[in-house]
Design a protein around this motif. Structure first.
Motif, PDB file in Angstrom:
ATOM      1  N   LEU A  14      41.385  22.392  42.828  1.00 16.20           N
ATOM      2  CA  LEU A  14      42.424  23.332  43.219  1.00 16.20           C
ATOM      3  C   LEU A  14      42.232  24.674  42.515  1.00 16.20           C
ATOM      4  O   LEU A  14      42.408  25.737  43.115  1.00 16.20           O
ATOM      5  CB  LEU A  14      43.802  22.764  42.889  1.00 16.20           C
ATOM      6  N   GLU A  15      41.866  24.617  41.244  1.00 21.32           N
ATOM      7  CA  GLU A  15      41.616  25.858  40.510  1.00 21.32           C
ATOM      8  C   GLU A  15      40.465  26.627  41.127  1.00 21.32           C
ATOM      9  O   GLU A  15      40.515  27.864  41.251  1.00 21.32           O
ATOM     10  CB  GLU A  15      41.330  25.557  39.041  1.00 21.32           C
ATOM     11  N   ALA A  16      39.393  25.923  41.516  1.00 19.88           N
ATOM     12  CA  ALA A  16      38.246  26.585  42.135  1.00 19.88           C
ATOM     13  C   ALA A  16      38.666  27.309  43.410  1.00 19.88           C
ATOM     14  O   ALA A  16      38.211  28.431  43.684  1.00 19.88           O
ATOM     15  CB  ALA A  16      37.148  25.565  42.441  1.00 19.88           C
ATOM     16  N   GLY A  17      39.537  26.684  44.205  1.00 24.50           N
ATOM     17  CA  GLY A  17      40.004  27.322  45.429  1.00 24.50           C
ATOM     18  C   GLY A  17      40.773  28.592  45.148  1.00 24.50           C
ATOM     19  O   GLY A  17      40.550  29.629  45.789  1.00 24.50           O
ATOM     20  N   ALA A  18      41.690  28.542  44.188  1.00 25.84           N
ATOM     21  CA  ALA A  18      42.475  29.732  43.841  1.00 25.84           C
ATOM     22  C   ALA A  18      41.580  30.820  43.258  1.00 25.84           C
ATOM     23  O   ALA A  18      41.680  31.998  43.622  1.00 25.84           O
ATOM     24  CB  ALA A  18      43.567  29.354  42.846  1.00 25.84           C
ATOM     25  N   GLN A  19      40.676  30.439  42.372  1.00 28.09           N
ATOM     26  CA  GLN A  19      39.786  31.409  41.752  1.00 28.09           C
ATOM     27  C   GLN A  19      38.890  32.068  42.791  1.00 28.09           C
ATOM     28  O   GLN A  19      38.619  33.279  42.718  1.00 28.09           O
ATOM     29  CB  GLN A  19      38.931  30.711  40.689  1.00 28.09           C
ATOM     30  N   GLY A  20      38.439  31.292  43.782  1.00 27.12           N
ATOM     31  CA  GLY A  20      37.586  31.847  44.828  1.00 27.12           C
ATOM     32  C   GLY A  20      38.292  32.924  45.632  1.00 27.12           C
ATOM     33  O   GLY A  20      37.687  33.944  45.990  1.00 27.12           O
ATOM     34  N   VAL A  21      39.573  32.727  45.918  1.00 20.60           N
ATOM     35  CA  VAL A  21      40.343  33.726  46.660  1.00 20.60           C
ATOM     36  C   VAL A  21      40.479  35.002  45.843  1.00 20.60           C
ATOM     37  O   VAL A  21      40.263  36.115  46.339  1.00 20.60           O
ATOM     38  CB  VAL A  21      41.728  33.176  47.041  1.00 20.60           C
ATOM     39  N   PHE A  22      40.833  34.868  44.556  1.00 17.29           N
ATOM     40  CA  PHE A  22      40.950  36.041  43.684  1.00 17.29           C
ATOM     41  C   PHE A  22      39.608  36.769  43.550  1.00 17.29           C
ATOM     42  O   PHE A  22      39.551  37.995  43.583  1.00 17.29           O
ATOM     43  CB  PHE A  22      41.458  35.630  42.297  1.00 17.29           C
ATOM     44  N   ALA A  23      38.522  36.003  43.388  1.00 13.19           N
ATOM     45  CA  ALA A  23      37.200  36.616  43.227  1.00 13.19           C
ATOM     46  C   ALA A  23      36.833  37.435  44.457  1.00 13.19           C
ATOM     47  O   ALA A  23      36.282  38.544  44.339  1.00 13.19           O
ATOM     48  CB  ALA A  23      36.148  35.535  42.971  1.00 13.19           C
ATOM     49  N   ALA A  24      37.129  36.918  45.636  1.00 14.53           N
ATOM     50  CA  ALA A  24      36.807  37.639  46.868  1.00 14.53           C
ATOM     51  C   ALA A  24      37.669  38.888  47.019  1.00 14.53           C
ATOM     52  O   ALA A  24      37.168  39.962  47.382  1.00 14.53           O
ATOM     53  CB  ALA A  24      36.998  36.713  48.069  1.00 14.53           C
ATOM     54  N   GLU A  25      38.961  38.755  46.740  1.00 11.62           N
ATOM     55  CA  GLU A  25      39.875  39.877  46.922  1.00 11.62           C
ATOM     56  C   GLU A  25      39.638  41.006  45.916  1.00 11.62           C
ATOM     57  O   GLU A  25      39.878  42.176  46.213  1.00 11.62           O
ATOM     58  CB  GLU A  25      41.322  39.397  46.837  1.00 11.62           C
ATOM     59  N   PHE A  26      39.186  40.661  44.701  1.00  4.09           N
ATOM     60  CA  PHE A  26      38.962  41.687  43.679  1.00  4.09           C
ATOM     61  C   PHE A  26      37.484  42.040  43.520  1.00  4.09           C
ATOM     62  O   PHE A  26      37.110  42.746  42.575  1.00  4.09           O
ATOM     63  CB  PHE A  26      39.552  41.229  42.339  1.00  4.09           C
ATOM     64  N   ASN A  27      36.662  41.580  44.426  1.00  2.00           N
ATOM     65  CA  ASN A  27      35.241  41.918  44.381  1.00  2.00           C
ATOM     66  C   ASN A  27      35.065  43.433  44.520  1.00  2.00           C
ATOM     67  O   ASN A  27      35.568  44.042  45.474  1.00  2.00           O
ATOM     68  CB  ASN A  27      34.498  41.203  45.517  1.00  2.00           C
ATOM     69  N   GLY A  28      34.377  44.054  43.576  1.00  2.00           N
ATOM     70  CA  GLY A  28      34.163  45.492  43.611  1.00  2.00           C
ATOM     71  C   GLY A  28      35.321  46.322  43.100  1.00  2.00           C
ATOM     72  O   GLY A  28      35.287  47.553  43.170  1.00  2.00           O
ATOM     73  N   ASP A  29      36.359  45.684  42.549  1.00  2.00           N
ATOM     74  CA  ASP A  29      37.506  46.417  42.016  1.00  2.00           C
ATOM     75  C   ASP A  29      37.076  47.287  40.838  1.00  2.00           C
ATOM     76  O   ASP A  29      36.200  46.915  40.049  1.00  2.00           O
ATOM     77  CB  ASP A  29      38.584  45.434  41.569  1.00  2.00           C
ATOM     78  N   ALA A  30      37.699  48.442  40.717  1.00  2.00           N
ATOM     79  CA  ALA A  30      37.312  49.390  39.669  1.00  2.00           C
ATOM     80  C   ALA A  30      37.709  48.925  38.275  1.00  2.00           C
ATOM     81  O   ALA A  30      37.085  49.335  37.283  1.00  2.00           O
ATOM     82  CB  ALA A  30      37.947  50.754  39.950  1.00  2.00           C
ATOM     83  N   ASP A  31      38.719  48.067  38.168  1.00  2.00           N
ATOM     84  CA  ASP A  31      39.237  47.691  36.855  1.00  2.00           C
ATOM     85  C   ASP A  31      39.181  46.201  36.548  1.00  2.00           C
ATOM     86  O   ASP A  31      39.250  45.813  35.387  1.00  2.00           O
ATOM     87  CB  ASP A  31      40.696  48.152  36.720  1.00  2.00           C
ATOM     88  N   ILE A  32      39.085  45.354  37.567  1.00  2.00           N
ATOM     89  CA  ILE A  32      39.204  43.910  37.388  1.00  2.00           C
ATOM     90  C   ILE A  32      37.953  43.200  37.890  1.00  2.00           C
ATOM     91  O   ILE A  32      37.392  43.564  38.923  1.00  2.00           O
ATOM     92  CB  ILE A  32      40.431  43.364  38.155  1.00  2.00           C
ATOM     93  N   VAL A  33      37.550  42.157  37.167  1.00  2.00           N
ATOM     94  CA  VAL A  33      36.463  41.301  37.636  1.00  2.00           C
ATOM     95  C   VAL A  33      36.890  39.852  37.462  1.00  2.00           C
ATOM     96  O   VAL A  33      37.462  39.476  36.437  1.00  2.00           O
ATOM     97  CB  VAL A  33      35.141  41.585  36.881  1.00  2.00           C
ATOM     98  N   VAL A  34      36.645  39.051  38.501  1.00  2.00           N
ATOM     99  CA  VAL A  34      36.981  37.621  38.487  1.00  2.00           C
ATOM    100  C   VAL A  34      35.697  36.834  38.734  1.00  2.00           C
ATOM    101  O   VAL A  34      34.987  37.116  39.703  1.00  2.00           O
ATOM    102  CB  VAL A  34      38.018  37.278  39.571  1.00  2.00           C
ATOM    103  N   PRO A  35      35.359  35.875  37.874  1.00  2.00           N
ATOM    104  CA  PRO A  35      34.133  35.100  38.072  1.00  2.00           C
ATOM    105  C   PRO A  35      34.177  34.285  39.362  1.00  2.00           C
ATOM    106  O   PRO A  35      35.228  33.732  39.723  1.00  2.00           O
ATOM    107  CB  PRO A  35      34.073  34.200  36.832  1.00  2.00           C
ATOM    108  N   GLU A  36      33.035  34.187  40.034  1.00  2.00           N
ATOM    109  CA  GLU A  36      32.962  33.446  41.298  1.00  2.00           C
ATOM    110  C   GLU A  36      32.708  31.969  41.034  1.00  2.00           C
ATOM    111  O   GLU A  36      31.770  31.618  40.318  1.00  2.00           O
ATOM    112  CB  GLU A  36      31.841  34.018  42.159  1.00  2.00           C
ATOM    113  N   PRO A  37      33.509  31.082  41.613  1.00  2.00           N
ATOM    114  CA  PRO A  37      33.243  29.650  41.456  1.00  2.00           C
ATOM    115  C   PRO A  37      32.029  29.242  42.292  1.00  2.00           C
ATOM    116  O   PRO A  37      31.912  29.628  43.455  1.00  2.00           O
ATOM    117  CB  PRO A  37      34.528  29.001  41.979  1.00  2.00           C
TER     118      PRO A  37
END
Length: 449
Positions: A215-238
């Motif tokens: 479940l965590e991997a699913g949530a993290q994947g959504v955040f990683a995709a949505e913040f991909n290329g963000d100027a201030d935030i980076v989320v590791p890709e599962p």
């Protein structure tokens, strides 16, 4: 973990520690509280002012609570992490000696021995797990309440973080949370304005989700995709997962917001404090989820100046974004329309059916909290946070008299946790941020009117 994990002969025993020892430590807290309140009653009888008695009971209770939580793992540590973000509300002369312990509690725990790590890897990835991980560091790069993270190389040569759940973590976590539920009254003494029971219940209700790394991997994947290329935030890709293991891209970071709180420059405090709160508010609109574990250890300082965000086990699923009613209530408060605030609080279930609160009392209670949204830039501080805590915990009509009549609807539990926790972190940082502009950008209903 066991008191001496390297010599633990029973590898099936929960790694989060001796159940008997944890229970004994937790059980000592209500006993100590009874003694302190009896002492307080005695002092009241001989004429010591009520506020001084309460202050002494609060200090002694907080002393024991944080000392015990600092020795616990599993569910107790997780609750300690949740509570430690509120340290900004406690008096400086009390919290000073414990700040270092609390920061450590947010960011670390004793590691599993290598033999146990290898056994967990074989269970989760098969006996030939080293074929998938050409390099694997036995020493964890980070540890937390129910698992730890190892640096490794994925089969394609990419640097990865491997998050492993402690064997027996589920059993220990559930057991600890059941024990901690008995402490709600004690936390009510330390921070009388905080409704602790719903927080404990919320943690208990979401144990199953946090223990399932899929479940965590699913949530993290959504955040990683949505913040991909963000100027201030980076989320590791599962990259891969099992229910008890999660492989993600590696974030190269040597520090977190916890270190910025301890020794950061004012520029760092302002910069990362703003990035932190912007991320928390942007999550629901961009990812349909709220990152619901706002303690500083989950926010990493990256070499390029970005803020890395980890640990998506606790999220509030908000497909429609943050509630519009929440933004409208805050807008009415900013505009000084407390008749509308009172009506909105009743409509949303924040006021119990028999509550006799009026708009004037609500204004005195809520008004100071609205200050950060009334100015272009606001400087958060421990002093400001403590002043609000002392104000709402005072035995007056607009203090405890109001707090005791306010309800927290279940749908706002995680939002409340993140909102108050985020303000606590900003106050620890002493950050200056354009809070009003952030609300106008990300809080539906606030820009209206």
């Amino acid at each position: 973990m066991p008191d001496n994990p390297e010599k633990d002969p029973d590898r099936s025993r929960p790694i989060s520690g001796s159940t008997f020892a944890r229970t004994a430590r937790l059980a000592s807290l209500p006993v100590g509280f009874a003694g302190r309140t009896t002492l307080g009653l005695g002092k009241r009888i001989v004429g010591t002012p009520a506020n001084l008695v309460l202050d002494e009971v609060q200090r002694r209770t907080a002393d024991q609570i944080f000392s015990v939580l600092g020795q616990l793992k599993g569910g107790a540590m997780k609750f300690g992490q949740a509570m430690s973000i509120f340290e900004a509300a406690l008096p400086e002369e009390f919290i000073g000696p414990y700040r270092e312990t609390l920061v450590k509690l947010q960011d670390s725990a004793p590691p599993m021995p290598p033999a146990t790590v290898h056994r967990v890897m074989a269970t989760e990835f098969g006996s030939e797990w080293r074929d998938k991980f050409p390099t694997f560091a036995d020493k964890p790069a980070a540890s937390a309440s129910i698992g730890q993270v190892h640096r490794a190389t994925w089969k394609d040569g990419q640097e990865v973080a491997v998050k492993l759940q402690y064997p027996g973590a589920a059993k220990a976590l559930i057991s600890d949370l059941k024990q901690i539920s008995r402490l709600a009254r004690l936390f009510g003494v330390v921070a009388p304005g905080l409704d602790v029971k719903p927080l404990i219940k919320e943690l208990q209700d979401r144990v199953a989700e946090e223990l399932d790394y899929s479940l965590e991997a699913g949530a993290q994947g959504v955040f990683a995709a949505e913040f991909n290329g963000d100027a201030d935030i980076v989320v590791p890709e599962p990259l891969a997962h099992t229910p008890r293991a999660l492989v993600s891209t590696w974030l190269e970071s040597d520090s977190s917001l916890a270190q910025i709180i301890t020794s950061g420059t004012q520029d760092e405090r302002d910069r990362y404090g703003e990035a932190y709160v912007r991320f928390l508010f942007a999550g629901p609109s961009r990812a349909g989820m709220l990152h619901a574990d706002p303690h500083p250890g989950n926010f990493r300082i990256m070499p390029d100046g970005k803020l890395g965000v980890v640990d998506f086990g606790a999220v509030a699923r908000l497909p429609e974004g943050l509630p519009v009613s929440m933004g409208r209530l805050l807008r009415h408060a900013v505009d000084g329309d407390y008749d509308s605030v009172l009506e909105g609080l009743r409509d949303e279930g924040f006021l119990k059916s028999r509550s006799d609160l009026d708009a004037e009392t609500i204004a005195r209670y809520i008004g100071p909290f609205v200050e950060p949204a009334q100015v272009e830039r606001f400087t958060f501080s421990r002093e400001w946070m403590r002043a609000q805590t002392l104000r709402v915990s005072a035995p007056t009509a607009e203090g405890m008299g109001t707090a005791m009549k306010i309800n927290l609807p279940p749908q706002y539990l995680l939002i409340h946790r993140v909102w108050i926790g985020g303000i606590g972190v900003l106050s620890q940082l002493g950050a200056t941020a354009p809070f009003r502009a952030i609300l106008e950008e990300s809080l539906p209903g606030f820009a209206e009117g």
